[in-house]
Write a protein that holds these residues in place. Structure first.
Motif, PDB file in Angstrom:
ATOM      1  N   VAL A 120       0.865  -1.168   0.000  1.00 49.79           N
ATOM      2  CA  VAL A 120       0.000   0.000   0.000  1.00 49.79           C
ATOM      3  C   VAL A 120       0.909   1.228   0.000  1.00 49.79           C
ATOM      4  N   PHE A 121       0.701   2.112  -0.960  1.00 45.86           N
ATOM      5  CA  PHE A 121       1.420   3.373  -1.019  1.00 45.86           C
ATOM      6  C   PHE A 121       0.470   4.451  -0.506  1.00 45.86           C
ATOM      7  N   CYS A 122       0.828   5.079   0.593  1.00 42.29           N
ATOM      8  CA  CYS A 122      -0.016   6.097   1.222  1.00 42.29           C
ATOM      9  C   CYS A 122       0.669   7.453   1.123  1.00 42.29           C
ATOM     10  N   LEU A 123      -0.108   8.451   0.723  1.00 38.35           N
ATOM     11  CA  LEU A 123       0.414   9.818   0.730  1.00 38.35           C
ATOM     12  C   LEU A 123       0.097  10.444   2.076  1.00 38.35           C
ATOM     13  N   THR A 124       1.135  10.878   2.771  1.00 34.74           N
ATOM     14  CA  THR A 124       0.928  11.576   4.027  1.00 34.74           C
ATOM     15  C   THR A 124       0.633  13.035   3.707  1.00 34.74           C
ATOM     16  N   LYS A 125       0.247  13.776   4.696  1.00 31.32           N
ATOM     17  CA  LYS A 125      -0.002  15.211   4.542  1.00 31.32           C
ATOM     18  C   LYS A 125      -0.961  15.500   3.386  1.00 31.32           C
ATOM     19  N   ALA A 126      -1.974  14.657   3.258  1.00 27.71           N
ATOM     20  CA  ALA A 126      -2.915  14.771   2.138  1.00 27.71           C
ATOM     21  C   ALA A 126      -3.631  16.112   2.123  1.00 27.71           C
ATOM     22  N   ASP A 127      -3.763  16.753   3.283  1.00 29.20           N
ATOM     23  CA  ASP A 127      -4.420  18.057   3.320  1.00 29.20           C
ATOM     24  C   ASP A 127      -3.677  19.083   2.469  1.00 29.20           C
ATOM     25  N   MET A 128      -2.384  18.864   2.247  1.00 26.01           N
ATOM     26  CA  MET A 128      -1.599  19.767   1.398  1.00 26.01           C
ATOM     27  C   MET A 128      -2.029  19.662  -0.059  1.00 26.01           C
ATOM     28  N   LEU A 129      -2.642  18.544  -0.432  1.00 24.04           N
ATOM     29  CA  LEU A 129      -2.983  18.294  -1.828  1.00 24.04           C
ATOM     30  C   LEU A 129      -4.361  18.822  -2.215  1.00 24.04           C
ATOM     31  N   GLU A 130      -5.210  19.076  -1.244  1.00 17.67           N
ATOM     32  CA  GLU A 130      -6.592  19.462  -1.540  1.00 17.67           C
ATOM     33  C   GLU A 130      -6.682  20.712  -2.402  1.00 17.67           C
ATOM     34  N   ASP A 131      -5.795  21.667  -2.185  1.00 19.30           N
ATOM     35  CA  ASP A 131      -5.829  22.900  -2.962  1.00 19.30           C
ATOM     36  C   ASP A 131      -5.239  22.733  -4.363  1.00 19.30           C
ATOM     37  N   LEU A 132      -4.495  21.676  -4.589  1.00 20.03           N
ATOM     38  CA  LEU A 132      -3.796  21.499  -5.864  1.00 20.03           C
ATOM     39  C   LEU A 132      -4.632  20.851  -6.948  1.00 20.03           C
ATOM     40  N   ALA A 133      -5.522  19.990  -6.552  1.00 19.99           N
ATOM     41  CA  ALA A 133      -6.265  19.222  -7.546  1.00 19.99           C
ATOM     42  C   ALA A 133      -7.676  18.985  -7.039  1.00 19.99           C
ATOM     43  N   SER A 134      -8.518  18.582  -7.933  1.00 19.46           N
ATOM     44  CA  SER A 134      -9.895  18.295  -7.522  1.00 19.46           C
ATOM     45  C   SER A 134      -9.961  16.870  -6.976  1.00 19.46           C
ATOM     46  N   LEU A 135      -9.282  16.679  -5.857  1.00 19.61           N
ATOM     47  CA  LEU A 135      -9.264  15.376  -5.207  1.00 19.61           C
ATOM     48  C   LEU A 135     -10.315  15.337  -4.115  1.00 19.61           C
ATOM     49  N   ASP A 150     -19.067  -0.630   1.878  1.00 18.48           N
ATOM     50  CA  ASP A 150     -19.168   0.792   1.548  1.00 18.48           C
ATOM     51  C   ASP A 150     -17.877   1.532   1.874  1.00 18.48           C
ATOM     52  N   VAL A 151     -17.260   1.195   2.987  1.00 15.33           N
ATOM     53  CA  VAL A 151     -15.992   1.811   3.372  1.00 15.33           C
ATOM     54  C   VAL A 151     -14.914   1.439   2.361  1.00 15.33           C
ATOM     55  N   ILE A 152     -14.874   0.173   1.978  1.00 11.01           N
ATOM     56  CA  ILE A 152     -13.878  -0.275   0.994  1.00 11.01           C
ATOM     57  C   ILE A 152     -14.093   0.429  -0.340  1.00 11.01           C
ATOM     58  N   GLU A 153     -15.339   0.600  -0.748  1.00  8.34           N
ATOM     59  CA  GLU A 153     -15.630   1.311  -1.995  1.00  8.34           C
ATOM     60  C   GLU A 153     -15.162   2.762  -1.901  1.00  8.34           C
ATOM     61  N   GLU A 154     -15.387   3.404  -0.752  1.00  9.75           N
ATOM     62  CA  GLU A 154     -14.932   4.775  -0.545  1.00  9.75           C
ATOM     63  C   GLU A 154     -13.413   4.863  -0.665  1.00  9.75           C
ATOM     64  N   MET A 155     -12.720   3.912  -0.064  1.00  8.20           N
ATOM     65  CA  MET A 155     -11.258   3.882  -0.137  1.00  8.20           C
ATOM     66  C   MET A 155     -10.801   3.658  -1.576  1.00  8.20           C
ATOM     67  N   ARG A 156     -11.492   2.814  -2.304  1.00  8.42           N
ATOM     68  CA  ARG A 156     -11.139   2.552  -3.695  1.00  8.42           C
ATOM     69  C   ARG A 156     -11.270   3.823  -4.539  1.00  8.42           C
ATOM     70  N   LEU A 157     -12.334   4.585  -4.316  1.00  8.93           N
ATOM     71  CA  LEU A 157     -12.539   5.827  -5.069  1.00  8.93           C
ATOM     72  C   LEU A 157     -11.441   6.848  -4.783  1.00  8.93           C
ATOM     73  N   VAL A 158     -11.078   7.000  -3.519  1.00  7.55           N
ATOM     74  CA  VAL A 158      -9.994   7.914  -3.156  1.00  7.55           C
ATOM     75  C   VAL A 158      -8.692   7.449  -3.793  1.00  7.55           C
ATOM     76  N   SER A 159      -8.449   6.146  -3.763  1.00 11.45           N
ATOM     77  CA  SER A 159      -7.237   5.581  -4.357  1.00 11.45           C
ATOM     78  C   SER A 159      -7.180   5.862  -5.859  1.00 11.45           C
ATOM     79  N   GLU A 160      -8.292   5.678  -6.536  1.00 13.01           N
ATOM     80  CA  GLU A 160      -8.333   5.965  -7.981  1.00 13.01           C
ATOM     81  C   GLU A 160      -8.038   7.434  -8.250  1.00 13.01           C
ATOM     82  N   ASP A 161      -8.634   8.317  -7.462  1.00 11.23           N
ATOM     83  CA  ASP A 161      -8.375   9.759  -7.632  1.00 11.23           C
ATOM     84  C   ASP A 161      -6.889  10.069  -7.458  1.00 11.23           C
ATOM     85  N   LEU A 162      -6.279   9.491  -6.437  1.00 12.77           N
ATOM     86  CA  LEU A 162      -4.860   9.746  -6.188  1.00 12.77           C
ATOM     87  C   LEU A 162      -3.988   9.163  -7.300  1.00 12.77           C
TER      88      LEU A 162
END
Length: 184
Positions: A120-135, A150-162
């Motif tokens: 699993v590759f996790c981006l830390t400090k994700a709050d820094m990215l919110e202003d940069l892209a429509s994530l 539902d939680v797994i689906e939510e995680m999958r969507l965030v992963s796809e966006d990243l």
């Protein structure tokens, strides 16, 4: 304001997990090491010989150590609302490359084969990215998400966006991950 990274390698934290319902025993080892420890595979083997035996990897990546993201942050913030000029000597690209080399050197995999250990590759400090892209980066899961699916689906969507974001800003790193890891 950016927090300082790990300065010295900390001793690994080992957590033992037992289940009342299964006969399985599992150990989780957490390694918090500064990026310089990952400068070469031999140093990795010397400091963390158990990495080659891992059955899974969670790799935390600081966005400031990803060239494309850091450059985008500097472009979007020219007046320096926050200082993004700090940079580790070793980028995430190099760390992933050296981790791969460790697996080849220790004969855990053959050269030019992929690491199939769940990673699993996790981006830390994700709050820094919110202003940069429509994530879409939820700070927490919605209370309506009570089902695990539902939680797994939510995680999958965030992963796809990243992944799409990484594809836009640092394709070189994404290509390396896809080339070196089968199950990420």
């Amino acid at each position: 304001m950016c927090l300082e990274g790990t300065k010295d390698t900390q001793p690994p934290i080992v957590v033992r997990l037992e289940s009342k319902h299964h006969q399985e025993l599992m150990y989780l080892t957490f390694i918090d090491a500064d990026g310089e420890v990952f400068e070469n595979p031999n140093q990795l083997i010397e400091n963390f010989p158990s990495i080659q035996l891992a059955e899974g990897i969670i790799f935390l990546m600081n966005p400031l150590d990803i060239t494309g993201i850091k450059e985008l942050m500097q472009e979007e913030n020219p007046r320096g609302r926050a200082n993004y000029s700090q940079r580790l000597e070793v980028e995430n690209f190099d760390i992933i490359q050296n981790l791969y080399q460790l697996y080849v050197t220790t004969r855990r995999i053959k050269a030019n084969k992929t690491i199939n250990i769940p990673t699993v590759f996790c981006l830390t400090k994700a709050d820094m990215l919110e202003d940069l892209a429509s994530l879409y980066l939820p700070s927490d899961f919605e209370p309506s998400l009570v089902q695990l699916d539902d939680v797994i689906e939510e995680m999958r969507l965030v992963s796809e966006d990243l992944l799409h974001f990484l594809d836009e800003v640092d394709k070189r790193l994404l290509n390396l991950i896809e080339k070196r890891f089968t199950n990420f």
